[in-house]
Every structure is written in structure tokens, then in C-alpha cells.
Enzyme design. Structure first.
Site, PDB file in Angstrom:
ATOM      1  N   TRP A 237       0.828  -1.200   0.000  1.00 48.71           N
ATOM      2  CA  TRP A 237       0.000   0.000   0.000  1.00 48.71           C
ATOM      3  C   TRP A 237       0.871   1.262   0.000  1.00 48.71           C
ATOM      4  O   TRP A 237       0.398   2.335   0.308  1.00 48.71           O
ATOM      5  CB  TRP A 237      -0.921   0.004   1.222  1.00 48.71           C
ATOM      6  CG  TRP A 237      -2.023  -1.007   1.140  1.00 48.71           C
ATOM      7  CD1 TRP A 237      -3.302  -0.801   0.716  1.00 48.71           C
ATOM      8  CD2 TRP A 237      -1.953  -2.395   1.489  1.00 48.71           C
ATOM      9  NE1 TRP A 237      -4.024  -1.963   0.766  1.00 48.71           N
ATOM     10  CE2 TRP A 237      -3.231  -2.976   1.237  1.00 48.71           C
ATOM     11  CE3 TRP A 237      -0.937  -3.225   1.978  1.00 48.71           C
ATOM     12  CZ2 TRP A 237      -3.520  -4.310   1.462  1.00 48.71           C
ATOM     13  CZ3 TRP A 237      -1.224  -4.571   2.196  1.00 48.71           C
ATOM     14  CH2 TRP A 237      -2.491  -5.098   1.944  1.00 48.71           C
ATOM     15  N   HIS A 332     -13.467  -1.903   1.149  1.00 51.08           N
ATOM     16  CA  HIS A 332     -12.629  -3.083   1.361  1.00 51.08           C
ATOM     17  C   HIS A 332     -13.321  -4.264   0.693  1.00 51.08           C
ATOM     18  O   HIS A 332     -14.545  -4.396   0.752  1.00 51.08           O
ATOM     19  CB  HIS A 332     -12.426  -3.352   2.857  1.00 51.08           C
ATOM     20  CG  HIS A 332     -11.552  -4.530   3.136  1.00 51.08           C
ATOM     21  ND1 HIS A 332     -10.354  -4.738   2.492  1.00 51.08           N
ATOM     22  CD2 HIS A 332     -11.705  -5.590   3.983  1.00 51.08           C
ATOM     23  CE1 HIS A 332      -9.802  -5.853   2.928  1.00 51.08           C
ATOM     24  NE2 HIS A 332     -10.603  -6.399   3.833  1.00 51.08           N
ATOM     25  N   ASP A 355     -11.682 -13.556   4.303  1.00 51.79           N
ATOM     26  CA  ASP A 355     -10.885 -12.405   3.881  1.00 51.79           C
ATOM     27  C   ASP A 355      -9.417 -12.801   3.813  1.00 51.79           C
ATOM     28  O   ASP A 355      -8.832 -13.211   4.812  1.00 51.79           O
ATOM     29  CB  ASP A 355     -11.076 -11.254   4.874  1.00 51.79           C
ATOM     30  CG  ASP A 355     -10.555  -9.923   4.347  1.00 51.79           C
ATOM     31  OD1 ASP A 355      -9.819  -9.930   3.336  1.00 51.79           O
ATOM     32  OD2 ASP A 355     -10.874  -8.880   4.943  1.00 51.79           O
ATOM     33  N   ASN A 395     -20.469  -3.335  11.072  1.00 50.02           N
ATOM     34  CA  ASN A 395     -21.521  -2.816  11.950  1.00 50.02           C
ATOM     35  C   ASN A 395     -21.008  -2.270  13.275  1.00 50.02           C
ATOM     36  O   ASN A 395     -21.768  -2.157  14.235  1.00 50.02           O
ATOM     37  CB  ASN A 395     -22.565  -3.908  12.234  1.00 50.02           C
ATOM     38  CG  ASN A 395     -23.918  -3.317  12.600  1.00 50.02           C
ATOM     39  OD1 ASN A 395     -24.181  -2.129  12.366  1.00 50.02           O
ATOM     40  ND2 ASN A 395     -24.778  -4.128  13.189  1.00 50.02           N
ATOM     41  N   ASP A 397     -19.916   0.587  15.904  1.00 52.73           N
ATOM     42  CA  ASP A 397     -20.150   2.014  16.138  1.00 52.73           C
ATOM     43  C   ASP A 397     -18.805   2.718  16.215  1.00 52.73           C
ATOM     44  O   ASP A 397     -17.811   2.148  16.670  1.00 52.73           O
ATOM     45  CB  ASP A 397     -20.907   2.226  17.450  1.00 52.73           C
ATOM     46  CG  ASP A 397     -22.371   1.853  17.340  1.00 52.73           C
ATOM     47  OD1 ASP A 397     -22.834   1.579  16.213  1.00 52.73           O
ATOM     48  OD2 ASP A 397     -23.047   1.805  18.384  1.00 52.73           O
ATOM     49  N   GLU A 444     -30.145  -0.153   9.478  1.00 55.52           N
ATOM     50  CA  GLU A 444     -29.494   0.766  10.413  1.00 55.52           C
ATOM     51  C   GLU A 444     -30.516   1.439  11.327  1.00 55.52           C
ATOM     52  O   GLU A 444     -31.546   1.944  10.878  1.00 55.52           O
ATOM     53  CB  GLU A 444     -28.733   1.846   9.637  1.00 55.52           C
ATOM     54  CG  GLU A 444     -27.463   1.340   8.974  1.00 55.52           C
ATOM     55  CD  GLU A 444     -26.307   1.202   9.947  1.00 55.52           C
ATOM     56  OE1 GLU A 444     -26.536   1.263  11.163  1.00 55.52           O
ATOM     57  OE2 GLU A 444     -25.163   1.032   9.470  1.00 55.52           O
ATOM     58  N   GLU A 449     -31.014  -4.218  14.898  1.00 56.12           N
ATOM     59  CA  GLU A 449     -29.613  -3.856  14.642  1.00 56.12           C
ATOM     60  C   GLU A 449     -28.932  -3.397  15.918  1.00 56.12           C
ATOM     61  O   GLU A 449     -27.776  -3.761  16.198  1.00 56.12           O
ATOM     62  CB  GLU A 449     -29.555  -2.765  13.568  1.00 56.12           C
ATOM     63  CG  GLU A 449     -28.158  -2.408  13.091  1.00 56.12           C
ATOM     64  CD  GLU A 449     -27.609  -1.177  13.783  1.00 56.12           C
ATOM     65  OE1 GLU A 449     -26.388  -0.930  13.693  1.00 56.12           O
ATOM     66  OE2 GLU A 449     -28.414  -0.460  14.414  1.00 56.12           O
ATOM     67  N   TYR A 518      -7.286   5.272   0.870  1.00 53.42           N
ATOM     68  CA  TYR A 518      -8.562   4.552   0.845  1.00 53.42           C
ATOM     69  C   TYR A 518      -8.659   3.553   1.988  1.00 53.42           C
ATOM     70  O   TYR A 518      -9.746   3.118   2.366  1.00 53.42           O
ATOM     71  CB  TYR A 518      -8.760   3.846  -0.509  1.00 53.42           C
ATOM     72  CG  TYR A 518      -8.214   2.439  -0.591  1.00 53.42           C
ATOM     73  CD1 TYR A 518      -8.995   1.343  -0.238  1.00 53.42           C
ATOM     74  CD2 TYR A 518      -6.909   2.194  -1.024  1.00 53.42           C
ATOM     75  CE1 TYR A 518      -8.497   0.052  -0.315  1.00 53.42           C
ATOM     76  CE2 TYR A 518      -6.405   0.914  -1.107  1.00 53.42           C
ATOM     77  CZ  TYR A 518      -7.201  -0.152  -0.747  1.00 53.42           C
ATOM     78  OH  TYR A 518      -6.706  -1.434  -0.829  1.00 53.42           O
TER      79      TYR A 518
END
Length: 567
Positions: A237, A332, A355, A395, A397, A444, A449, A518
Site C-alpha cells: 500500500w 474493502h 478475507d 456494523n 459504532d 441501520e 440492529e 482509501y
């Protein structure tokens, strides 16, 4: 006369019966490639007619450096009168003079990989056996068409898309400027199956573990990146790619995998998340596991298993750079793969996140997944593998902390809709973008949620983060006109502050704009501002600023009376 096998025809040509019936006719070459849990055919020519009363024929398959019957890597296949599902067996279906045709059955949990094949024949009263080696290998892969296979996918159009389609789309950019690049997965091209099998062989996983797609997916996630095991791709990167290929220059997995295989496992330079994902899709589809590339916009990177994205300020509300290791990437890219999860409670099968981009270690290795999307959606992050990390990506916060005079930190504000937007993959049967955010989380702000977020947080490193509610009677929102900033053009930001209470509020609005990669890593602050604001009950205020920069990050805080708020 002793019975001898003169020749074996595996009916393995791309137009032959086996390749057609097993949906393997798209693979390059004429070797026998079969899907487990399904019968296949072969023909043998003998030196004399076969006599079932006096002759015995055994088929043998061996895979790995030390094949063992007890490990399922040395398979002995007897001839039987009737085939039964769930076991290795063979039956003579046709006999004509010296020729016989066999139907061979394989179990749905067979070890996948490259097998050597031999045939042994002998007379029942003679212990001396004759072994015929046809010098032909058999490749066994997973079978999404077989109901007993744990990767079974009960939708033909989805099987065509997620197993057989060798091209696709990978999404990038921002949620307001979603771009798409065409990617050649090329899982059936010449040399790709060999490269995928080479990756399995090069891993530390014993061949006996290759029957479980959970193991295979986890190993592939680790092997696609170079960390730990000299895997396929080197991540970079830095912006300097002079001794390799820029990640943005790749548009196909084929060249990458061929190069890795032909050099005996020399890592290929360079990759970033979409390249890691594209290659992972290729390998999984090649091995028969349904897979797709998935892009998450505003994707969080949680570095301390807190399941929150944390931003720290000092007493003067200046960012504390050495503590701000969490980040939010513009986008991503990772993968979903399809399988049952018999190791988890019922209802957690189906799509699993995996991933291959090296970010955090999992059990000491740079890999991630498979994590059940159902578990992530519900906040059940205690279910393996790596559900906490994926949950935080989509998800978490964004929690803002201020350092107190005694060195401790107090939570001063939380942003509940900061991450996990427009989660995207290519639609089945078309080049349209499909939004699959609903698979990863409830809408959301919905009660479901919020329950998922608070449920997940109890298993993180800061379980007390939601223990005490914080009053938020002043609302702060940053808005950007149009689709967002464009390189070379001014970006107009509107900071909207509204007093939701019935009492007046005096506030100090601190704002900072910075250049951001990014990946969410900040580079340089380019603008700082501080505005005093007095708000009457239920009154709003907004400030407008212009910044000439392509990609920016906005960070700010609002001090209301003696209580600060951050956004």
C-alpha cells in the site's frame, strides 16, 4: 490364466461422459476431474473375460505424501453387486468379452485433491496379485450439486454464477461513487487447477483435512497472502511498485496463479484487497466451493477486538495519533463462500465471510473466516471463525473518547451509522450490482440492529462501552453536496448542528480535514477550524467549508456547555 488389466479408459475427455455429468467439462485438459459424492464411469480391457466367481478386482486411489486408509487418503474400492450412497464402491455395469465397464461411487465427504490411481487383479485362490498402473491421475473437487456435500447449493442459477462463471465484477470507490472493474477469475484456464492444488499441497494442512471445506477455506485465506507461509501475493500500500506490478494493473487471477506455480511458490508482487479477493474467488470456485467477491464501503478495521471503531482525543480535543490505530477504509473487498456449518448451531450455514487480505492474525496466522453471515447479522460473534473482526467491519459504532486529567478516558460520543454501507457483489446472471447489506446486518437504527451491536460488544475487549447511556441533545451531521469530492475540484462540506433540547446551548465546533488513503490511514491535516456557536432551543446551525482535494477525511468535535461531542 491369471487375470490382468491391459488398459483403463477413464472416459475423461472434456466431451466425455464423466466430465459432462460432473460439470467439469470447462476445465482445461483431458484428465479425469470428478466431483465427490457422485458416481463416475470407467472402462477396462482385460487379458481374458472376467469371472465374478473366481476373479477379484480392487481399485486404489492415493493422495498426499503418506497415504493412509485410516485418514481417507488411501482409498481401496471393492467391486460390489449393488452401489450404496456414502461409500467408495464400484459395480460392473457392462461386460463384453474381455471388456468391462464400471460405475464407481464416491462419498460426499471424500478428501479433495490429486489422486494416483491403480488397479489390482487376482484369482481368489491365488495370493499373487497383478497391479496395473494406468499412469493417469484423478482430481476430486467439491460438489455443490450433491445434497450430501456440505457445499451443496440448491439453486442452479447460483451454481452457474458462483461456481462456473469465470468472469465477474469487483466494486471499489466510495458509497456515493461506486466503480466497477471487470475481473477474469479464469478458474478453468490452463494451469489454474494445477496451481490451486499446488497451493493446497504447499500449505501446512495435512491431506486428510481437505475433506472439510471449513479447513480448506481457512487455509486458502492464509495462503493467498504472503505472511506466515510464503503465499501467493505480497501486499503493498506504499505507492511504490517499481519491483513488481501495481495492484491497480491486475485484471485477472490467471497470470498471478500461473506465475506463483511456475516459480515453485515465489510470492507475486503486488496486491491490495481487490486482488486478494479476486484470486480467492478463483481458487475457491476452481476447487468447487461457491464463492463471490464482496465490497464493503466505509469498512472498519478494528485493531483491538473492541468491536468498536475508536477515536481518541486529548484534554484539548486534539487527536492522539499513537492511539488512533483503528481506521475506516473507503472500501474493502473480501469474499463470501457457501457451505453448511455443522460445527455451529443450526441456522448458521449458507454464506460465510472469508478475507485473504492480511490485516489481523487469527490463531496466530494472517487469515480470516469462514465467519457465518447469519451470526454476524445477529451479533453472535462468539461463533467461529473471526466473526468479531467481520462484525466490526460492517456494523461497529464509531466511539469517540477524551482523555481525562488523570489519564483515563471517557466516552463522549458515538456515531452509529458510520460503517458498513452498500455492501456489494455482482448479481446472479447479469453485470448489475447487488446490494447485500441486509445479509450482514439489520436495517441501520432498527431495534434488531441495535440489539446485535450491544450483543456483540459484550464479547469484545470493551464490554462496558454500552453500559451507561449518554444523553445527546445536540445533533451533529456532516453533509457533502452531490456524489462527493472529485480530484481537482472543490469539495463543499456542510456541518449541520441542531439543538434538540428545550434549553439553550453554547457550543464550540472543532473541525479538521485531512488527506486519507482509501484504507482509512490519515496522512496530513490540511485544514483546521474552530467556531463558537450559540443555539436556542430547537434551533439549527450550519457551517460551510471548501477544500480542494481528491480524497479527504473529516474529523471534528463539538463542545456543548461542559460536555463535548464528536463526529
Amino acid at each position: 490364466m491369471k487375470l490382468k488389466v491391459c488398459s483403463v479408459d477413464l472416459l475423461s475427455s472434456r466431451t466425455g461422459q464423466n466430465r459432462k455429468e460432473h460439470h467439469t467439462d470447462l476445465y482445461h485438459g483431458d484428465e479425469l476431474i470428478i466431483r465427490r459424492g457422485q458416481t463416475f464411469q470407467m472402462e477396462m480391457e482385460l487379458n481374458r473375460p472376467y469371472d465374478p466367481d473366481t476373479d477379484k478386482i480392487l481399485l486404489e486411489l492415493k493422495t498426499g505424501p503418506l497415504p493412509l486408509v485410516s485418514k481417507g487418503t488411501h482409498v481401496i474400492i471393492p467391486l460390489v453387486d449393488h452401489l450404496e450412497d456414502g461409500r467408495w464402491e464400484a459395480k460392473i455395469t457392462e461386460q463384453s468379452d474381455n471388456k468391462i465397464k464400471l460405475s464407481v461411487n464416491s462419498p460426499a465427504n471424500a478428501v479433495v485433491g490429486l489422486y494416483g490411481f491403480t488397479v489390482t487383479s487376482r484369482h481368489v485362490k491365488n495370493e499373487t496379485a497383478n497391479t496395473h498402473n494406468p499412469d493417469k491421475n484423478i482430481v476430486i473437487v467439491f460438489n455443490p450439486w450433491c445434497e450430501e456435500d456440505t457445499v451443496f447449493l440448491d439453486d442452479e442459477e447460483q451454481r452457474k454464477e458462483y461456481v462456473l462463471n469465470d468472469t465477474g465484477r469487483i466494486y471499489y470507490g466510495t458509497e456515493k461513487q461506486i466503480g466497477a472493474r471487470t475481473w477474469n477469475f479464469g478458474q478453468f484456464h490452463e494451469g489454474i487447477l494445477e496451481a490451486c492444488l499446488f497451493i493446497l499441497e504447499k500449505s501446512d494442512m495435512p491431506p486428510s483435512g481437505r475433506g472439510d471445506p471449513i479447513n480448506v477455506v481457512r487455509v486458502i485465506s492464509a495462503m493467498i497472502n504472503v505472511q506466515d507461509d510464503l503465499g501467493v501475493l505480497v501486499g503493498n500500500w506504499s505507492g511504490n511498485y517499481s519491483d513488481g506490478v501495481s495492484p491497480a494493473a491486475w485484471s485477472s487471477s490467471v497470470e498471478i496463479l500461473r506465475k506463483y506455480h511456475s516459480t515453485g511458490g515465489e510470492p507475486v508482487k503486488y496486491g491490495q484487497c481487490w486482488v486478494f479477493s479476486g484470486v480467492t474467488t478463483t481458487v475457491l470456485r476452481c476447487l468447487g466451493i461457491p464463492a463471490r467477491s464482496v465490497t464493503n464501503f466505509q469498512s472498519a478495521h478494528d485493531t483491538d477486538v473492541s468491536l468498536t471503531t475508536d477515536v481518541y482525543f486529548d484534554e484539548k480535543m486534539e487527536p492522539i495519533d499513537e492511539l488512533n490505530s483503528d481506521s475506516v477504509w473507503n472500501f474493502h473487498v473480501w469474499n463470501d463462500c457457501w457451505m453448511a456449518r455443522p460445527d455451529l448451531p443450526p441456522g448458521n450455514g449458507g454464506w460465510q465471510a472469508v478475507d485473504s487480505t492480511p490485516q489481523e492474525t487469527s490463531q496466530g496466522t494472517f487469515c480470516c473466516g469462514p465467519a457465518s453471515l447469519s451470526a454476524i447479522r445477529s451479533g453472535h460473534v462468539y461463533l467461529k471463525h473471526d466473526a468479531p473482526f467481520v462484525f466490526a467491519e460492517v456494523n461497529s459504532d464509531k466511539i469517540y473518547w477524551q482523555r481525562n486529567l488523570d489519564g483515563t478516558f471517557s466516552q463522549v460520543h458515538s456515531e452509529k451509522k458510520a460503517v458498513g454501507h452498500c455492501i456489494s457483489t455482482k448479481a446472479v446472471g447479469s453485470d448489475d450490482r447487488e446490494d447485500i447489506t441486509y445479509l450482514y446486518k439489520h436495517p441501520e437504527g432498527s431495534e434488531e440492529e441495535r440489539i446485535a451491536v450491544e450483543t456483540a460488544s459484550r464479547y469484545g475487549s470493551k464490554p462496558e462501552v454500552y453500559s451507561a447511556p449518554i444523553a445527546e441533545d445536540v445533533c451533529v451531521e456532516v453533509k457533502m453536496d452531490g456524489e462527493g469530492p472529485r480530484i481537482g475540484s472543490d469539495a463543499q462540506l456542510r456541518i449541520v448542528v441542531k439543538n434538540m433540547s428545550s434549553q439553550p446551548r453554547r457550543a464550540t465546533l472543532h473541525s479538521q480535514a485531512a488527506v486519507m488513503y482509501y484504507t482509512g490511514v490519515l496522512k496530513n491535516a490540511i485544514k483546521k477550524d474552530q467556531i463558537l456557536v450559540e443555539l436556542l432551543p430547537n434551533e439549527g446551525f450550519f457551517s460551510v467549508g471548501f477544500i480542494s482535494i481528491g480524497t479527504i477525511s473529516f474529523l471534528g468535535c463539538l463542545r456543548v456547555t461542559n460536555r463535548p461531542m464528536y463526529f
